[in-house]
Design a protein around this motif. Structure first.
Motif, mmCIF file in Angstrom:
data_model
loop_
_atom_site.group_PDB
_atom_site.id
_atom_site.type_symbol
_atom_site.label_atom_id
_atom_site.label_comp_id
_atom_site.label_asym_id
_atom_site.label_seq_id
_atom_site.Cartn_x
_atom_site.Cartn_y
_atom_site.Cartn_z
ATOM 1 N N GLN A 108 2.991 -1.051 -42.353
ATOM 2 C CA GLN A 108 2.424 -0.845 -41.013
ATOM 3 C C GLN A 108 2.294 -2.173 -40.275
ATOM 4 O O GLN A 108 2.569 -2.268 -39.067
ATOM 5 C CB GLN A 108 1.043 -0.178 -41.087
ATOM 6 C CG GLN A 108 1.062 1.280 -41.505
ATOM 7 C CD GLN A 108 -0.342 1.888 -41.575
ATOM 8 O OE1 GLN A 108 -1.288 1.424 -40.945
ATOM 9 N NE2 GLN A 108 -0.478 2.956 -42.346
ATOM 10 N N ARG A 144 -8.445 11.906 -35.260
ATOM 11 C CA ARG A 144 -9.518 12.904 -35.117
ATOM 12 C C ARG A 144 -9.358 13.673 -33.797
ATOM 13 O O ARG A 144 -9.600 14.882 -33.749
ATOM 14 C CB ARG A 144 -10.905 12.240 -35.208
ATOM 15 C CG ARG A 144 -11.335 11.981 -36.653
ATOM 16 C CD ARG A 144 -12.751 11.411 -36.753
ATOM 17 N NE ARG A 144 -12.816 10.042 -36.266
ATOM 18 C CZ ARG A 144 -12.508 8.975 -37.007
ATOM 19 N NH1 ARG A 144 -12.145 9.111 -38.269
ATOM 20 N NH2 ARG A 144 -12.579 7.766 -36.505
ATOM 21 N N GLY A 201 -8.719 -0.216 -37.640
ATOM 22 C CA GLY A 201 -8.280 0.715 -38.692
ATOM 23 C C GLY A 201 -6.767 0.792 -38.796
ATOM 24 O O GLY A 201 -6.227 1.702 -39.426
ATOM 25 N N PHE A 202 -6.083 -0.144 -38.203
ATOM 26 C CA PHE A 202 -4.627 -0.239 -38.227
ATOM 27 C C PHE A 202 -4.253 -1.709 -38.076
ATOM 28 O O PHE A 202 -4.863 -2.373 -37.235
ATOM 29 C CB PHE A 202 -4.022 0.584 -37.084
ATOM 30 C CG PHE A 202 -2.516 0.482 -36.993
ATOM 31 C CD1 PHE A 202 -1.708 1.343 -37.711
ATOM 32 C CD2 PHE A 202 -1.914 -0.511 -36.204
ATOM 33 C CE1 PHE A 202 -0.322 1.240 -37.636
ATOM 34 C CE2 PHE A 202 -0.533 -0.609 -36.137
ATOM 35 C CZ PHE A 202 0.260 0.255 -36.849
ATOM 36 N N MET A 252 -6.945 13.201 -44.530
ATOM 37 C CA MET A 252 -8.118 12.475 -44.029
ATOM 38 C C MET A 252 -9.389 12.971 -44.709
ATOM 39 O O MET A 252 -10.220 12.168 -45.134
ATOM 40 C CB MET A 252 -8.244 12.640 -42.518
ATOM 41 C CG MET A 252 -7.184 11.862 -41.768
ATOM 42 S SD MET A 252 -7.235 12.180 -40.014
ATOM 43 C CE MET A 252 -8.728 11.299 -39.533
ATOM 44 N N ARG A 308 -19.385 13.211 -40.181
ATOM 45 C CA ARG A 308 -17.943 13.028 -40.396
ATOM 46 C C ARG A 308 -17.544 13.647 -41.719
ATOM 47 O O ARG A 308 -18.167 13.390 -42.750
ATOM 48 C CB ARG A 308 -17.597 11.529 -40.406
ATOM 49 C CG ARG A 308 -16.842 11.118 -39.158
ATOM 50 C CD ARG A 308 -16.489 9.676 -39.174
ATOM 51 N NE ARG A 308 -15.476 9.336 -40.169
ATOM 52 C CZ ARG A 308 -14.747 8.237 -40.112
ATOM 53 N NH1 ARG A 308 -14.910 7.381 -39.118
ATOM 54 N NH2 ARG A 308 -13.858 7.980 -41.038
ATOM 55 N N ARG A 342 -3.020 -0.539 -41.962
ATOM 56 C CA ARG A 342 -3.709 -0.320 -43.233
ATOM 57 C C ARG A 342 -2.766 -0.474 -44.427
ATOM 58 O O ARG A 342 -3.205 -0.291 -45.572
ATOM 59 C CB ARG A 342 -4.297 1.072 -43.262
ATOM 60 C CG ARG A 342 -5.799 1.119 -42.917
ATOM 61 C CD ARG A 342 -6.167 2.567 -43.030
ATOM 62 N NE ARG A 342 -7.528 2.896 -43.190
ATOM 63 C CZ ARG A 342 -8.331 3.299 -42.207
ATOM 64 N NH1 ARG A 342 -7.945 3.275 -40.972
ATOM 65 N NH2 ARG A 342 -9.552 3.713 -42.488
ATOM 66 N N ILE A 382 -7.459 10.033 -48.130
ATOM 67 C CA ILE A 382 -6.146 9.456 -48.448
ATOM 68 C C ILE A 382 -5.476 9.019 -47.148
ATOM 69 O O ILE A 382 -5.607 9.690 -46.112
ATOM 70 C CB ILE A 382 -5.272 10.516 -49.169
ATOM 71 C CG1 ILE A 382 -5.951 10.904 -50.481
ATOM 72 C CG2 ILE A 382 -3.855 10.014 -49.405
ATOM 73 C CD1 ILE A 382 -5.327 12.127 -51.146
ATOM 74 N N LEU A 383 -4.744 7.908 -47.197
ATOM 75 C CA LEU A 383 -4.048 7.436 -45.997
ATOM 76 C C LEU A 383 -2.977 8.435 -45.571
ATOM 77 O O LEU A 383 -2.297 9.011 -46.419
ATOM 78 C CB LEU A 383 -3.392 6.073 -46.252
ATOM 79 C CG LEU A 383 -4.313 4.882 -46.526
ATOM 80 C CD1 LEU A 383 -3.485 3.591 -46.605
ATOM 81 C CD2 LEU A 383 -5.403 4.741 -45.475
ATOM 82 N N VAL A 384 -2.799 8.596 -44.277
ATOM 83 C CA VAL A 384 -1.701 9.427 -43.764
ATOM 84 C C VAL A 384 -0.417 8.596 -43.840
ATOM 85 O O VAL A 384 -0.479 7.379 -43.991
ATOM 86 C CB VAL A 384 -1.985 9.919 -42.312
ATOM 87 C CG1 VAL A 384 -3.329 10.633 -42.228
ATOM 88 C CG2 VAL A 384 -1.922 8.773 -41.314
ATOM 89 N N THR A 413 -6.629 4.151 -34.920
ATOM 90 C CA THR A 413 -5.812 5.254 -35.443
ATOM 91 C C THR A 413 -6.705 6.389 -35.948
ATOM 92 O O THR A 413 -6.363 7.561 -35.795
ATOM 93 C CB THR A 413 -4.859 4.760 -36.551
ATOM 94 O OG1 THR A 413 -5.549 3.847 -37.399
ATOM 95 C CG2 THR A 413 -3.649 4.071 -35.959
ATOM 96 N N GLY A 414 -7.857 6.063 -36.532
ATOM 97 C CA GLY A 414 -8.782 7.095 -37.005
ATOM 98 C C GLY A 414 -9.252 7.969 -35.838
ATOM 99 O O GLY A 414 -9.241 9.201 -35.920
HETATM 100 P P1 AMP Z 1 -11.033 5.627 -40.016
HETATM 101 O O1 AMP Z 1 -11.694 6.347 -38.891
HETATM 102 O O2 AMP Z 1 -10.322 4.381 -39.535
HETATM 103 O O3 AMP Z 1 -11.954 5.353 -41.162
HETATM 104 O O4 AMP Z 1 -9.886 6.575 -40.578
HETATM 105 C C1 AMP Z 1 -10.189 7.843 -41.146
HETATM 106 C C2 AMP Z 1 -8.995 8.359 -41.951
HETATM 107 O O5 AMP Z 1 -7.854 8.478 -41.086
HETATM 108 C C3 AMP Z 1 -8.528 7.457 -43.079
HETATM 109 O O6 AMP Z 1 -9.269 7.670 -44.269
HETATM 110 C C4 AMP Z 1 -7.070 7.903 -43.221
HETATM 111 O O7 AMP Z 1 -6.971 9.147 -43.863
HETATM 112 C C5 AMP Z 1 -6.668 8.111 -41.769
HETATM 113 N N1 AMP Z 1 -6.160 6.862 -41.167
HETATM 114 C C6 AMP Z 1 -6.709 6.167 -40.117
HETATM 115 N N2 AMP Z 1 -5.985 5.076 -39.815
HETATM 116 C C7 AMP Z 1 -4.944 5.063 -40.689
HETATM 117 C C8 AMP Z 1 -3.839 4.186 -40.922
HETATM 118 N N3 AMP Z 1 -3.682 3.074 -40.175
HETATM 119 N N4 AMP Z 1 -2.976 4.493 -41.909
HETATM 120 C C9 AMP Z 1 -3.110 5.607 -42.652
HETATM 121 N N5 AMP Z 1 -4.135 6.461 -42.524
HETATM 122 C C10 AMP Z 1 -5.047 6.206 -41.543
#
Ligand code: AMP
Length: 193
Positions: A94, A37, A87-88, A54, A135, A90, A58-60, A32-33
């Motif tokens: 979900q 992006r 990353g999902f 992001m 990043r 989270r 903070i989580l979306v 998901t990240g």
């Molecule tokens: P990551 O690349 O997995 O570290 O994700 C980077 C950012 O994307 C996180 O800090 C969140 O802001 C957002 N994000 C990624 N995956 C999720 C998810 N499953 N639920 C909510 N926010 C997410």
């Protein structure tokens, strides 16, 4: 089908191991990240909504990522040998939504692989990644927030899979090859021939 949830705190090495497991087991990688992006880079409305959260660590909102993932599971069709979710999920909602979507498609999570490492190691890895990859969210302020979000909202997800007898903990300290080996050993009993 082999459907894996790759779980762990920020900096645990999920992305690195996901890339390897995709090759070894011919899985479809769903991060998901990475998808968020890509939306930001494409300048989409979804990316615009996600960006500030992001960057702040903070989580979306759940529905944003749940819909993204559901669409991809439904579109994958019968070619896929399975998915690796990186990353999902989270949050517990979900995880519930993922179970429902998989069930609708006649599938289920096989195992959650939870990578563990001490916090000092995680922070030093992430600050290093911030310098190398640039990043936007790998800075100290955002990192602190990401750990808070992880502890408060994401850690309970491990409990969710443990309750289903699906949690496999993997020591995430060591070089990437060693960690891949540990994962392969842990998964071996659950791989269909
Ligand atoms: P990551 O690349 O997995 O570290 O994700 C980077 C950012 O994307 C996180 O800090 C969140 O802001 C957002 N994000 C990624 N995956 C999720 C998810 N499953 N639920 C909510 N926010 C997410």
């Amino acid at each position: 089908m082999l459907n894996i949830v790759l779980f762990g705190p920020p900096g645990a090495g999920k992305g690195t191991q996901a890339g390897r497991l995709v090759e070894i087991f011919s899985l479809t990688h769903l991060s998901t990240g990475d998808i968020l992006r890509a939306e930001i880079n494409a300048g989409s409305e979804l990316g615009r909504q996600a960006r500030q959260l992001m960057d702040a660590g903070i989580l979306v909102p759940d529905e944003m990522v749940v819909n993204m993932i559901a669409k991809r599971i439904e579109n994958a069709g019968s070619n896929s040998r399975g998915f690796i979710f990186d990353g999902f999920p989270r949050t517990t909602p979900q995880a519930q939504a993922l179970d429902e979507t998989l069930a609708k498609n006649g599938q289920a999570i096989t195992k959650m692989l939870a990578l563990t490492a001490p916090e000092e190691e995680l922070v030093s890895r992430l600050l290093k990644r911030g310098t190398i990859e640039g990043r936007a969210d790998d800075n100290e302020e955002s990192l602190r927030r990401r750990f808070e979000e992880y502890t408060r909202k994401t850690l309970p997800v491990a409990q969710y899979y443990a309750a289903q007898g699906k949690l496999l903990e993997i020591n995430g300290v060591g070089n990437p090859d060693e960690i891949t080996q540990r994962i392969q050993q842990a998964l071996a009993p659950f791989i269909e021939a």
